[in-house]
Design a protein around this motif. Structure first.
Motif, PDB file in Angstrom:
ATOM      1  N   UNK A 434      13.498  61.535  40.257  1.00 54.04           N
ATOM      2  CA  UNK A 434      14.515  62.563  40.520  1.00 54.04           C
ATOM      3  C   UNK A 434      15.436  62.256  41.688  1.00 54.04           C
ATOM      4  N   UNK A 435      14.940  61.515  42.694  1.00 56.88           N
ATOM      5  CA  UNK A 435      15.781  61.234  43.866  1.00 56.88           C
ATOM      6  C   UNK A 435      16.933  60.290  43.542  1.00 56.88           C
ATOM      7  N   UNK A 436      16.862  59.599  42.379  1.00 54.43           N
ATOM      8  CA  UNK A 436      17.926  58.686  41.999  1.00 54.43           C
ATOM      9  C   UNK A 436      18.916  59.304  40.997  1.00 54.43           C
ATOM     10  N   UNK A 437      18.601  60.502  40.513  1.00 57.72           N
ATOM     11  CA  UNK A 437      19.462  61.107  39.496  1.00 57.72           C
ATOM     12  C   UNK A 437      20.836  61.448  40.063  1.00 57.72           C
ATOM     13  N   UNK A 438      21.872  61.211  39.259  1.00 62.17           N
ATOM     14  CA  UNK A 438      23.224  61.605  39.648  1.00 62.17           C
ATOM     15  C   UNK A 438      23.329  63.120  39.482  1.00 62.17           C
ATOM     16  N   UNK A 439      23.688  63.845  40.527  1.00 63.04           N
ATOM     17  CA  UNK A 439      23.727  65.315  40.445  1.00 63.04           C
ATOM     18  C   UNK A 439      24.568  65.808  39.268  1.00 63.04           C
ATOM     19  N   UNK A 440      24.023  66.792  38.554  1.00 61.86           N
ATOM     20  CA  UNK A 440      24.763  67.398  37.450  1.00 61.86           C
ATOM     21  C   UNK A 440      24.754  66.598  36.171  1.00 61.86           C
ATOM     22  N   UNK A 441      23.930  65.523  36.101  1.00 60.32           N
ATOM     23  CA  UNK A 441      23.887  64.685  34.893  1.00 60.32           C
ATOM     24  C   UNK A 441      22.436  64.530  34.433  1.00 60.32           C
ATOM     25  N   UNK A 442      22.264  63.822  33.310  1.00 59.64           N
ATOM     26  CA  UNK A 442      20.921  63.512  32.800  1.00 59.64           C
ATOM     27  C   UNK A 442      20.566  62.044  33.006  1.00 59.64           C
ATOM     28  N   UNK A 443      21.214  61.391  33.986  1.00 58.78           N
ATOM     29  CA  UNK A 443      20.955  59.968  34.195  1.00 58.78           C
ATOM     30  C   UNK A 443      20.961  59.614  35.679  1.00 58.78           C
ATOM     31  N   UNK A 444      20.346  58.471  35.951  1.00 56.12           N
ATOM     32  CA  UNK A 444      20.392  57.862  37.276  1.00 56.12           C
ATOM     33  C   UNK A 444      21.220  56.589  37.178  1.00 56.12           C
ATOM     34  N   UNK A 445      21.871  56.198  38.274  1.00 54.91           N
ATOM     35  CA  UNK A 445      22.639  54.955  38.278  1.00 54.91           C
ATOM     36  C   UNK A 445      21.765  53.837  38.839  1.00 54.91           C
ATOM     37  N   UNK A 446      21.502  52.884  37.984  1.00 56.10           N
ATOM     38  CA  UNK A 446      20.751  51.689  38.363  1.00 56.10           C
ATOM     39  C   UNK A 446      21.723  50.505  38.397  1.00 56.10           C
ATOM     40  N   UNK A 447      21.176  49.329  38.631  1.00 51.98           N
ATOM     41  CA  UNK A 447      21.996  48.118  38.517  1.00 51.98           C
ATOM     42  C   UNK A 447      21.125  46.952  38.093  1.00 51.98           C
ATOM     43  N   UNK A 448      21.733  46.020  37.414  1.00 50.66           N
ATOM     44  CA  UNK A 448      21.068  44.747  37.142  1.00 50.66           C
ATOM     45  C   UNK A 448      21.251  43.856  38.360  1.00 50.66           C
ATOM     46  N   UNK A 449      20.177  43.246  38.810  1.00 55.99           N
ATOM     47  CA  UNK A 449      20.254  42.219  39.843  1.00 55.99           C
ATOM     48  C   UNK A 449      19.931  40.894  39.162  1.00 55.99           C
ATOM     49  N   UNK A 450      20.939  40.028  39.044  1.00 57.41           N
ATOM     50  CA  UNK A 450      20.753  38.740  38.393  1.00 57.41           C
ATOM     51  C   UNK A 450      20.520  37.643  39.409  1.00 57.41           C
ATOM     52  N   UNK A 451      19.366  36.965  39.308  1.00 61.88           N
ATOM     53  CA  UNK A 451      19.017  35.865  40.207  1.00 61.88           C
ATOM     54  C   UNK A 451      18.784  34.634  39.338  1.00 61.88           C
ATOM     55  N   UNK A 452      19.685  33.650  39.423  1.00 63.54           N
ATOM     56  CA  UNK A 452      19.644  32.516  38.502  1.00 63.54           C
ATOM     57  C   UNK A 452      19.762  31.188  39.254  1.00 63.54           C
ATOM     58  N   UNK A 453      18.957  30.201  38.838  1.00 65.49           N
ATOM     59  CA  UNK A 453      19.152  28.849  39.335  1.00 65.49           C
ATOM     60  C   UNK A 453      18.003  28.333  40.188  1.00 65.49           C
ATOM     61  N   UNK A 454      18.297  27.327  40.976  1.00 72.99           N
ATOM     62  CA  UNK A 454      17.299  26.667  41.820  1.00 72.99           C
ATOM     63  C   UNK A 454      17.255  27.357  43.178  1.00 72.99           C
ATOM     64  N   UNK A 455      16.107  27.909  43.580  1.00 70.61           N
ATOM     65  CA  UNK A 455      16.013  28.578  44.882  1.00 70.61           C
ATOM     66  C   UNK A 455      16.356  27.638  46.028  1.00 70.61           C
ATOM     67  N   UNK A 456      16.856  28.229  47.106  1.00 68.99           N
ATOM     68  CA  UNK A 456      17.268  27.442  48.267  1.00 68.99           C
ATOM     69  C   UNK A 456      16.150  26.589  48.833  1.00 68.99           C
ATOM     70  N   UNK A 457      14.912  27.119  48.841  1.00 71.56           N
ATOM     71  CA  UNK A 457      13.791  26.358  49.388  1.00 71.56           C
ATOM     72  C   UNK A 457      13.531  25.096  48.571  1.00 71.56           C
ATOM     73  N   UNK A 458      13.693  25.196  47.255  1.00 75.87           N
ATOM     74  CA  UNK A 458      13.493  24.026  46.391  1.00 75.87           C
ATOM     75  C   UNK A 458      14.581  22.996  46.665  1.00 75.87           C
ATOM     76  N   UNK A 459      15.828  23.454  46.770  1.00 80.29           N
ATOM     77  CA  UNK A 459      16.939  22.536  47.043  1.00 80.29           C
ATOM     78  C   UNK A 459      16.750  21.816  48.361  1.00 80.29           C
ATOM     79  N   UNK A 460      16.221  22.535  49.335  1.00 78.69           N
ATOM     80  CA  UNK A 460      16.036  21.950  50.665  1.00 78.69           C
ATOM     81  C   UNK A 460      14.673  21.302  50.841  1.00 78.69           C
ATOM     82  N   UNK A 461      13.920  21.181  49.696  1.00 79.94           N
ATOM     83  CA  UNK A 461      12.608  20.523  49.694  1.00 79.94           C
ATOM     84  C   UNK A 461      11.634  21.179  50.672  1.00 79.94           C
TER      85      UNK A 461
END
Length: 547
Positions: A434-461
């Protein structure tokens, strides 16, 4: 394909010490391997797939005939001795799927699903009816010239509409339309007894509610109907560079309507690309007609800069706007697979390379999976991250912080998306807090967090434990009421999985429609074929030895 199969066979026969050397050499010279072998072979592989698709169109029967054949095969399976029956799955090869996992289909009873056609455009009801193997590439070519688009269009050309129906997804229009499955008005499914069931919000309602996120664990999809929207030929896109984490997070929330109590007209499309903890470019887009005063960018042309690199340039240029043809916009991330190709070819965005060889991009995901041996799969599993995680947008600052700490990988992708509260036990997605619900609606606003590729630690060995990092990310996701897209590898135990998702209705529907004993359980369908916990222990031991 013959060459790649031969290479894989030879590799499998080599001693372990030789395999380690080969893998080390491939890692050290991966750009050369990608340039000389992967890109040309992937291009030829793609041509073969297109030829096969063309031949299939001439040889296949009607939709009803093909569905009856699927029913016949399921009914024949039902007549097998129960002790010798294997669980059902599609015969579609793993390498054709965009999922990062390799489901063990050889242990199952495989049923071909040769359903590749667009069946009906219903302009009166603003829907399109399709077979499940229709791709995003197919549907955009069909709809856009007619003045329409899917309400939610995923950015990858090879994604199938049926795969998205059972696995869901989102786009930069999802702050208005919601998740992909919210745009599906009906599913046509062959269930365990071989009958065809059409599930809608009114008929077979509980099946309709649980088919999203089911990943083929309840039946075989043979048709679906999706909502479409009226469009204009261009998207007028505004690039807004923002400095300061609080500033870009607040702007994303405000533009997407995360705070809004009263109806307001929001942009048709919203996307954020975070280039560092303190810098991002936010893009808003609206349908538009041609305007000679605004420059046009056909951003998906092979010689154009990769889209995210083009976006990054506005950090220096400042705020700007341009027109992008709609199909170019919808597939803007296809050529660089967001930014994954940069880890394969650091010079891939070079002007000379794009001009001479850009038409070879992207490497076909199907080819990359086709040529992945179990040994290579285990190796790459520990060296890269490919995750889409859906989290409350009110926690965006925390998302960026923990992703930076665990993966040190930029850019990060952010798409706002409404998550609708359908009530208690109304599908695998839990109700938004309920704390994430948009007031006056039947939904909450979420987001996709896209994390893609080679992590920095791997690149830096540096030391990097992929299992430990992802399990920490998944715990954070569960703690804030988020959820993982299940096309990517998961690192949860079954108990943890059932904390993230609500399987109450799903388990009841499995019994009601005979899926128990006929189709794999959802968790078994999406968990990695690798023992991720053993890999985590190996990495931990390796870290201890290096200390």
């Amino acid at each position: 394909m013959l060459i790649s199969c031969t290479v894989m066979f030879i590799y499998a026969m080599l001693p372990s010490s030789w395999k380690a050397r080969i893998i080390g050499w491939l890692e050290e010279h991966r750009e050369l391997v990608v340039l000389v072998f992967c890109l040309p072979a992937s291009f030829l592989f793609s041509l073969l797939l297109k030829l096969r698709a063309a031949a299939r169109r001439f040889s296949s029967g009607s939709h009803d005939e093909r569905v009856r054949e699927i029913q016949r095969q399921v009914q024949a399976w039902n007549k097998l001795d129960k002790d010798n029956r294997r669980l059902l799955c599609t015969a579609r090869p793993n390498w054709l799927s965009l999922s990062t996992t390799f489901f063990q289909k050889h242990l199952h009873h495989r049923v071909p699903i040769p359903l590749y056609d667009i069946l009906e455009l219903d302009e009166a009801n603003m829907t399109v009816r399709v077979e499940p193997m229709v791709t995003i590439g197919d549907i955009t070519k069909f709809l856009i010239p007619r003045g329409y688009s899917l309400a939610v269009t995923i950015e990858l050309d090879d994604a199938t509409l049926g795969g998205l129906a059972f696995g869901t997804g989102m786009s930069t229009h999802s702050h208005k339309a919601g998740l992909y499955h919210e745009t599906i008005t009906s599913y046509e499914v062959v269930v365990a007894d071989g009958s065809v069931v059409t599930a809608t919000a009114r008929e077979h309602k509980e099946l309709y509610q649980t088919l999203p996120w089911s990943h083929g664990s309840l039946g075989f999809l043979v048709g679906l109907t999706l909502r479409i929207v009226k469009i204009k030929p261009y998207i007028k896109i505004k690039y807004i560079p923002v400095k300061g984490q609080e500033n870009y997070c607040n702007m994303m929330r405000e533009l997407s309507g995360a705070y809004e109590e009263k109806p307001k007209e929001f942009p048709d499309y919203i996307e954020g690309t975070i280039f560092s903890k303190n810098e991002a470019v936010i893009m808003t887009g609206d349908y538009a007609d041609y305007d000679p005063k605004i420059p046009v960018n056909e951003c998906s042309k092979w010689y154009k800069p990769w889209f995210y690199k083009h976006v990054e340039s506005f950090l220096k240029k400042g705020e700007s706007e341009e027109l992008i043809p709609l199909r170019d916009y919808l597939l803007r991330h296809n050529r660089a697979i967001f930014w994954v190709v940069e880890d394969m070819l650091s010079f891939g965005n070079n002007f000379l390379f794009r001009t001479l060889f850009g038409w070879l991009l992207p490497p076909k995901p199907a080819f990359l999976k086709f040529t992945t041996t179990p040994g290579v799969r285990k190796y790459t599993f520990t060296k890269q991250v490919f995750q889409d995680i859906v989290l409350p947008i009110k926690e965006l600052e925390k998302q960026v912080e923990i992703a930076t700490e665990l993966f040190d990988k930029y850019p990060l992708l952010v798409y706002p998306c409404k998550v609708i509260d359908h009530g208690q036990s109304s599908g695998q997605l839990k109700r938004p807090d309920p704390k994430y619900m948009v007031p006056g609606t039947n939904y909450a606003m979420y987001n996709d967090l896209g994390v893609y590729g080679v992590p920095g630690k791997v690149k830096n060995k540096k030391k990097y434990n992929p299992v430990d990092s992802m399990r920490k990310m998944e715990k954070f996701t569960r703690d804030v009421g988020g959820f993982s897209f299940l096309y990517a590898d998961i690192f949860m135990t079954r108990e943890e999985f059932e904390k993230m998702f609500d399987l109450t209705l799903y388990e009841r529907v499995r019994k009601q429609y005979g899926a128990e004993g006929a189709f794999p359980h959802l968790y078994d369908k999406v968990k990695p074929e690798l023992d991720v916990f053993a890999i985590g222990e190996e990495n931990a031991i390796g870290e201890e030895k290096s200390n």
